[in-house]
Every structure is written in structure tokens, then in C-alpha cells.
Design a protein around this motif. Sequence first.
Motif, PDB file in Angstrom:
ATOM      1  N   VAL A 221       0.974  -1.740   0.226  1.00 26.47           N
ATOM      2  CA  VAL A 221      -0.038  -0.009   0.389  1.00 26.47           C
ATOM      3  C   VAL A 221       0.905   1.141  -0.028  1.00 26.47           C
ATOM      4  CG1 VAL A 221      -1.766   1.445   1.504  1.00 26.47           C
ATOM      5  CG2 VAL A 221      -1.800  -1.118   1.350  1.00 26.47           C
ATOM      6  N   CYS A 222       0.918   2.251  -0.606  1.00 24.92           N
ATOM      7  CA  CYS A 222       0.845   3.251  -0.844  1.00 24.92           C
ATOM      8  C   CYS A 222       1.087   4.110   1.027  1.00 24.92           C
ATOM      9  CB  CYS A 222       0.552   4.596  -1.450  1.00 24.92           C
ATOM     10  SG  CYS A 222       1.731   5.472  -2.119  1.00 24.92           S
ATOM     11  N   PRO A 223       2.599   4.320   1.497  1.00 26.68           N
ATOM     12  CA  PRO A 223       2.467   5.057   2.196  1.00 26.68           C
ATOM     13  C   PRO A 223       2.807   6.439   2.457  1.00 26.68           C
ATOM     14  CG  PRO A 223       4.862   4.477   1.056  1.00 26.68           C
ATOM     15  CD  PRO A 223       3.164   4.977   0.432  1.00 26.68           C
ATOM     16  N   TYR A 224       2.340   6.872   1.382  1.00 24.73           N
ATOM     17  CA  TYR A 224       2.013   8.817   1.546  1.00 24.73           C
ATOM     18  C   TYR A 224       0.596   9.098   1.761  1.00 24.73           C
ATOM     19  CZ  TYR A 224       6.721   9.188  -1.287  1.00 24.73           C
ATOM     20  OH  TYR A 224       7.769   9.309  -1.389  1.00 24.73           O
ATOM     21  N   CYS A 225      -0.298   8.723   1.584  1.00 22.66           N
ATOM     22  CA  CYS A 225      -1.296   8.943   2.262  1.00 22.66           C
ATOM     23  C   CYS A 225      -2.470   8.496   2.561  1.00 22.66           C
ATOM     24  CB  CYS A 225      -1.911  10.742   0.649  1.00 22.66           C
ATOM     25  SG  CYS A 225      -3.093   9.668  -0.128  1.00 22.66           S
ATOM     26  N   GLY A 226      -3.712   8.876   3.404  1.00 25.40           N
ATOM     27  CA  GLY A 226      -4.502   8.116   4.017  1.00 25.40           C
ATOM     28  C   GLY A 226      -5.309   7.815   2.474  1.00 25.40           C
ATOM     29  N   CYS A 227      -5.369   7.894   0.754  1.00 20.67           N
ATOM     30  CA  CYS A 227      -5.883   7.299   0.290  1.00 20.67           C
ATOM     31  C   CYS A 227      -5.804   5.670   0.094  1.00 20.67           C
ATOM     32  CB  CYS A 227      -5.573   8.210  -1.285  1.00 20.67           C
ATOM     33  SG  CYS A 227      -6.761   9.815  -1.058  1.00 20.67           S
ATOM     34  N   GLY A 228      -4.439   5.744   0.755  1.00 19.99           N
ATOM     35  CA  GLY A 228      -3.959   4.171   0.210  1.00 19.99           C
ATOM     36  C   GLY A 228      -4.044   3.036  -0.911  1.00 19.99           C
ATOM     37  N   CYS A 229      -3.162   4.443  -1.722  1.00 20.60           N
ATOM     38  CA  CYS A 229      -4.118   3.547  -3.520  1.00 20.60           C
ATOM     39  C   CYS A 229      -2.521   2.369  -2.646  1.00 20.60           C
ATOM     40  CB  CYS A 229      -3.143   4.114  -4.310  1.00 20.60           C
ATOM     41  SG  CYS A 229      -3.702   5.708  -4.239  1.00 20.60           S
ATOM     42  N   ASN A 230      -3.444   1.015  -3.561  1.00 22.90           N
ATOM     43  CA  ASN A 230      -2.458  -0.043  -3.592  1.00 22.90           C
ATOM     44  C   ASN A 230      -1.340  -0.186  -4.427  1.00 22.90           C
ATOM     45  OD1 ASN A 230      -5.229  -2.716  -3.697  1.00 22.90           O
ATOM     46  ND2 ASN A 230      -4.587  -0.865  -2.581  1.00 22.90           N
ATOM     47  N   TRP A 254      -4.887   3.572 -11.182  1.00 19.67           N
ATOM     48  CA  TRP A 254      -4.619   5.074 -11.180  1.00 19.67           C
ATOM     49  C   TRP A 254      -3.477   5.531 -10.032  1.00 19.67           C
ATOM     50  CZ3 TRP A 254      -4.817   4.647 -15.870  1.00 19.67           C
ATOM     51  CH2 TRP A 254      -6.341   4.702 -16.591  1.00 19.67           C
ATOM     52  N   LEU A 255      -2.663   6.375  -9.951  1.00 21.99           N
ATOM     53  CA  LEU A 255      -1.797   6.422  -8.841  1.00 21.99           C
ATOM     54  C   LEU A 255      -1.567   8.687  -9.139  1.00 21.99           C
ATOM     55  CD1 LEU A 255       0.467   3.957  -8.895  1.00 21.99           C
ATOM     56  CD2 LEU A 255      -0.929   4.523  -7.421  1.00 21.99           C
ATOM     57  N   CYS A 256      -1.110   9.169  -8.053  1.00 19.38           N
ATOM     58  CA  CYS A 256      -0.103   9.922  -8.386  1.00 19.38           C
ATOM     59  C   CYS A 256       0.880  10.013  -8.714  1.00 19.38           C
ATOM     60  CB  CYS A 256      -0.873  11.452  -7.191  1.00 19.38           C
ATOM     61  SG  CYS A 256       0.134  10.892  -5.356  1.00 19.38           S
ATOM     62  N   VAL A 257       1.968  11.514  -8.599  1.00 17.57           N
ATOM     63  CA  VAL A 257       3.052  11.504  -8.733  1.00 17.57           C
ATOM     64  C   VAL A 257       4.165  10.854  -7.882  1.00 17.57           C
ATOM     65  CG1 VAL A 257       3.365  14.046  -7.832  1.00 17.57           C
ATOM     66  CG2 VAL A 257       4.830  12.991  -9.507  1.00 17.57           C
ATOM     67  N   LYS A 258       3.276  11.083  -6.399  1.00  9.17           N
ATOM     68  CA  LYS A 258       3.859  10.724  -5.260  1.00  9.17           C
ATOM     69  C   LYS A 258       4.271   8.774  -4.780  1.00  9.17           C
ATOM     70  CE  LYS A 258       1.646  13.362  -3.053  1.00  9.17           C
ATOM     71  NZ  LYS A 258       0.331  13.860  -2.564  1.00  9.17           N
ATOM     72  N   GLY A 259       3.142   8.353  -5.518  1.00  9.18           N
ATOM     73  CA  GLY A 259       3.033   6.892  -5.792  1.00  9.18           C
ATOM     74  C   GLY A 259       3.555   6.464  -6.308  1.00  9.18           C
ATOM     75  N   ARG A 260       3.412   7.435  -7.447  1.00 13.71           N
ATOM     76  CA  ARG A 260       3.828   6.771  -8.908  1.00 13.71           C
ATOM     77  C   ARG A 260       5.410   6.579  -9.115  1.00 13.71           C
ATOM     78  NH1 ARG A 260       1.508   4.071 -12.264  1.00 13.71           N
ATOM     79  NH2 ARG A 260      -0.907   5.422 -12.492  1.00 13.71           N
ATOM     80  N   ARG A 347      -1.800  18.145   5.313  1.00 12.67           N
ATOM     81  CA  ARG A 347      -0.865  17.692   4.567  1.00 12.67           C
ATOM     82  C   ARG A 347       0.139  18.148   5.038  1.00 12.67           C
ATOM     83  NH1 ARG A 347      -2.706  22.197   6.079  1.00 12.67           N
ATOM     84  NH2 ARG A 347      -4.211  22.818   4.920  1.00 12.67           N
ATOM     85  N   TYR A 348       1.364  17.216   4.209  1.00 15.31           N
ATOM     86  CA  TYR A 348       2.377  17.095   4.700  1.00 15.31           C
ATOM     87  C   TYR A 348       3.621  17.979   5.329  1.00 15.31           C
ATOM     88  CZ  TYR A 348       1.360  13.074   1.573  1.00 15.31           C
ATOM     89  OH  TYR A 348       1.053  12.400   1.402  1.00 15.31           O
TER      90      TYR A 348
HETATM   91  S1  SF4 Z   1      -0.491   7.100  -5.319  1.00 18.02           S
HETATM   92 FE1  SF4 Z   1      -0.700   9.261  -4.222  1.00 18.02          FE
HETATM   93  S2  SF4 Z   1      -3.175   9.393  -3.918  1.00 18.02           S
HETATM   94 FE2  SF4 Z   1      -2.373   6.489  -4.298  1.00 18.02          FE
HETATM   95  S3  SF4 Z   1      -2.534   6.738  -1.624  1.00 18.02           S
HETATM   96 FE3  SF4 Z   1      -0.304   7.484  -2.944  1.00 18.02          FE
HETATM   97  S4  SF4 Z   1       0.012   9.590  -2.242  1.00 18.02           S
HETATM   98 FE4  SF4 Z   1      -2.148   9.035  -1.744  1.00 18.02          FE
END
Ligand code: SF4
Length: 348
Positions: A221-230, A254-260, A347-348
Amino acid sequence: MISLTINEKDIRMPEGATVLEAAQALEIEVPTLCHDPQLKPYGGCRLCIVEIKDFPRPVTACTTPATDGMEVTTESDRLYRLRRTIVELLLSDHPNDCMVCARAGDCTLQELAYFYKLRENRFIGERRHYDMTDKNPFIKREMEKCILCGKCVRVCDEIQGVNAIDIAYRGFNAKVCPPYEKDLDCEFCGQCIVVCPTGALSGVIWGGQGRQMDVKLTDTVCPYCGCGCNITLHSVRDKVIRVTSPKDSINQGWLCVKGRFGYEFINQKDRLQTPLIRRRKGGKLEPATWDEALNLVMSRFEKIKKEHGPDALAGLASARCTNEENYAFQKFFRAVIGTNNVDHCARY
Ligand code: SF4
Ligand code: SF4
Ligand code: SF4
């Protein structure tokens, strides 16, 4: 509902379904390069052509609505020859540098060339040459490898809502680019890389890191935010070299720049791997076990609460935690510590 037959198999589909969706419902493989079930039908690559009884010529399955009583054929000698020629034409202007391409093993065009046994090409002619001058830090763009399927343009518009790129020029000069052919300057979500069926788009930081066949995949699970993207970590010899996301996940791939792209910290040798404790006033922070660290925090909480009351303590939660973790955090402060002094950075 409507009823039709595909390769003499019966199928019932809801009104509005396409012939391609009906074929997929029957698990009949129809090749595509420009189709993605998460994008609107486009009919650009023409590979999904099928024969339909009483139709004068083959039509694209992805843009043809299925109708009641339709009789569809997806495999014939004629369709094989037409599809093979389409792939051959696409390859006639393709660099064929699969030996060093970052997408080798993850490229639909390469798979189709293999399937249709396209070792030679009958169509030799002019080739496109573009200067690779895009200095954006995330997305490598090699437009000689682009087959103009339009998927990147459509995902940027239909999914990401950014419209950072489009197809400019016409005919042989047509190419995908940002406005005025400037360097890409967008959200860098990387959804365009995900849908690209060729090596035209890849990650700048992936280059030369490892081949697909050597990659070990680990779901997390992405560690960057509470969305918890796989996410799925791609690693070679214990080094994370790329992040992808499964299509069937809560975030639909789909991911954001941080997760990807924000994974390079994982490989840093100087990252913290244990809690640190300052064992005496003015001393250095030293590595400790989690038990040591948590016991120290607990004893300090107890001391402060005993000497000054629960409102002398406050908790500030993190946007990196999940909803459930943040819920447990505030519950701990209210019910265990006994204070409502709890807040969230938001926010961060
Ligand atoms: S990919 Fe982006 S939106 Fe998804 S959990 Fe990570 S930081 Fe959050
Ligand atoms: S990275 Fe995202 S925002 Fe940028 S062009 Fe690709 S899809 Fe559009
Ligand atoms: S860059 Fe990739 S996704 Fe975009 S049009 Fe070219 S081949 Fe298709």
C-alpha cells in the motif's frame, strides 16, 4: 437485453454494449492497441476488426454496437492477414530497439509482432526522427516509438482531467506533444505511461534498472497518504526499480506522482530503519528497539499526566496514516490519555 452470436457461441448483452465487450464476455481474444475499458471507444488502431454477417467489410469491434441477432466472426484467414498487415505497417516506422527498450516485455506491440511472426517488413520508407530534448524529470518520451493510438491523450483528458498533451500536426508529421512542443509540464501522474502500448513512454528513473523477466513483484500500500492506493513494487536484487498499481485495485491502477515515482527513498542506505532515543540530556540520538522506544514514550506520558494533568498532552496525527489509524489515534488520546487536545496536519 440483446442476443447475438460470436464465433457461433450465443451471448446475451445489455443494450449499448459493443461487439468487443460481447466477445470479451465470451472470453474470446480480440487484439487491440488503442482500446482500454476505462477509456471511451476510439477505433484508431483498427486491429480489433471483425466480420459481421451482411456487413460489406470488416468493422472495428470496439466502436460497433452489438445488436440483436448479429452474427460475428473474430477469426478468419482474411482477418489474420489484415491484422498482420496493420501491425506490419505500424512497425514499418518503428525503431525496433527492443534490446535496450525499458518497456521490453511490457509492450503490446512487441507481443503482436511476435504473434504475427513479423521478422521482415515489406514496407520500407521514410522514418520519423525526433530530438529527445524533453527535460522533464519523470516521463521519458520517445516519440519515434509512438503508434498514435491516442491512449495517453485520452487518459490525460478523461481520467486525469489535465489535458497536458494532444496530437499535433497531421499525416506523417502527426505526433503527441505538449502545447508548442515544450517540455512536458503536468501533474506527472504517469497514467499515460500505464496505458501506452509501446515503449514511447516510460519512466526516466527506470532506465537500465532491470528487465521484466528478472523482476520480483510485491503488492503493498502506498505510504504517502490516507487514500491508501494499492501499489506493486518491482524489485531486482532487493532494489526497488519501479512502482505500478493493479487495475483491479480500489484505485483502479491510477496513482499520483508521489505513489508512482516517489520510491527512491526506499533504496537509500542512510534512511532510518529503527527508532532513535536520546539516552541522556544533550547526548546523541541512538538506535533503539520499538519496545524501548514505546516504553519510553509511555513512561513520559504517564509522568506528564501525573504531574500536570491530561491536558498537558496533545496529539498531532499524520496525513500519511489511514483513516482507521487516525481514528485509533484520536480514540487513544480521548479515551486513554483523557484529553481532547488532538489535531491533524491535514497535509504533509
Ligand atoms: S498514490 Fe498518491 S493518492 Fe494514492 S495513496 Fe499514494 S500519495 Fe495517496
Ligand atoms: S503524467 Fe499524467 S498529467 Fe502528465 S501527461 Fe501523463 S497523464 Fe497527463
Ligand atoms: S505515446 Fe503511447 S499511448 Fe500515446 S499515442 Fe503514442 S503509443 Fe499511444
